[in-house]
Write an enzyme that holds these catalytic residues in place. Sequence first.
Site, mmCIF file in Angstrom:
data_model
loop_
_atom_site.group_PDB
_atom_site.id
_atom_site.type_symbol
_atom_site.label_atom_id
_atom_site.label_comp_id
_atom_site.label_asym_id
_atom_site.label_seq_id
_atom_site.Cartn_x
_atom_site.Cartn_y
_atom_site.Cartn_z
ATOM 1 N N ALA A 126 5.608 -49.851 -5.033
ATOM 2 C CA ALA A 126 6.591 -50.676 -5.784
ATOM 3 C C ALA A 126 6.409 -51.901 -6.038
ATOM 4 O O ALA A 126 5.131 -52.471 -5.371
ATOM 5 C CB ALA A 126 7.820 -50.544 -4.787
ATOM 6 N N GLU A 132 0.858 -1.317 -0.008
ATOM 7 C CA GLU A 132 -0.188 -0.031 -0.103
ATOM 8 C C GLU A 132 0.921 1.164 0.056
ATOM 9 O O GLU A 132 0.392 2.060 -0.733
ATOM 10 C CB GLU A 132 -0.920 0.133 1.311
ATOM 11 C CG GLU A 132 -1.826 -1.371 1.449
ATOM 12 C CD GLU A 132 -1.049 -2.085 2.241
ATOM 13 O OE1 GLU A 132 -1.682 -2.697 3.212
ATOM 14 O OE2 GLU A 132 0.060 -2.547 1.860
ATOM 15 N N ALA A 176 7.182 -56.133 -6.164
ATOM 16 C CA ALA A 176 7.375 -57.098 -5.137
ATOM 17 C C ALA A 176 8.868 -57.167 -5.050
ATOM 18 O O ALA A 176 9.635 -57.290 -3.855
ATOM 19 C CB ALA A 176 6.683 -58.500 -5.465
ATOM 20 N N ALA A 230 3.568 -41.486 -5.478
ATOM 21 C CA ALA A 230 3.188 -41.825 -6.772
ATOM 22 C C ALA A 230 2.683 -43.246 -6.643
ATOM 23 O O ALA A 230 3.362 -44.036 -5.715
ATOM 24 C CB ALA A 230 4.296 -41.853 -7.691
#
Length: 353
Positions: free
Chosen positions: A155, A45, A157, A147
């Site tokens: 992931a 301002e 195995a 993800a």
Amino acid sequence: MRRALTAALRGPRGLNPQVGAVILSPDGDILAEGWHRGVGTAHAEVDAMSQLSSEQLRGSTAVVTLEPCNHTGRTGPCAQALIDAGVTRVIYAVDDPGVASGGGAERLVAAGVTVDAGLLQDECTALLESWLTVQRLGRPHVTVKWAQSLDGRAAAADGTSMWITGPTARADVHRRRADADAIVVGIGTVLADDPALTARGPAGQPLSQQPLPVVLGQRAIPDAAQVRRHPRTLIQRPGTDLAAVLEELRDLGIQRVFVEGGPTVSASFMRAGLVDEVLAYVAPVLIGSGPDGDRPAVTDIGVGTLAAAHRLEFTALEQLGDDLLLVARPRAATEQSVSPSLTASDDAGTPSV
């Protein structure tokens, strides 16, 4: 207000909020615009008003993205500066939650200034979100990212996790890393995936903005680990007290924390009620469980019955190449809060880019 918001984006991100302001004549014509240029400089301002004469300011309207402050720090209170300049109306988007800095609207009204609040509130809140979190909760804004496959696995195995998602999704992650002030992973992810924890462009080149790398866990980081070559100083902490870690990061000026793995670290932040946003990148692949059991995207978050589930609300859905990005936030942080003194150290590998 949109012009003020655009002006705010010209200011630097840091301990102080990005704020923009526009001054209008009594007829509604734009006279000046300003923005906060960093710690110790004039607030938006005052920056805008400094471009005008006292005659131009009398009877004018100030449009500001954040409620004018009401305290004296390195600069004086903006609310009083507006009053002294003869501004007769102030329109702002977001209330200032600060104990010391808040209350500017009341000061303006007491001086006879007309005040309107809430214009483009959602858009301006999005810009100020991390700063607002620090003011309200005393800690950085925390985003947890993972993800996963369509069936919720991080992931296969055999432990392989790169790459579940495609290049478009990974590019989005790097953009968000660059927007963050710090990136947090567990030592298990470092040992399993050897991530660089840098923000990189499409050709693999480092971006100009890099998050501070933070590793949680007591096991040693190998000398050859990529994270040791990060352009910023590496921080490692035990991860037994997440609230203390966030407090330390806040004191370093960190406002945006990007938690990227692995499943145990993500779960620990969730259990502690220290998550403000969840980013789930979902790939159209099925992995299933192996002979040694599942490799979930998130491990135990302290839910024993459906009634105790962490309730989220979706805020965005975006297709990124073949993948989907789901963005969600806790519906009520108070319902998620438990003791923050939780271990987040011995983590399994998770997709890291």
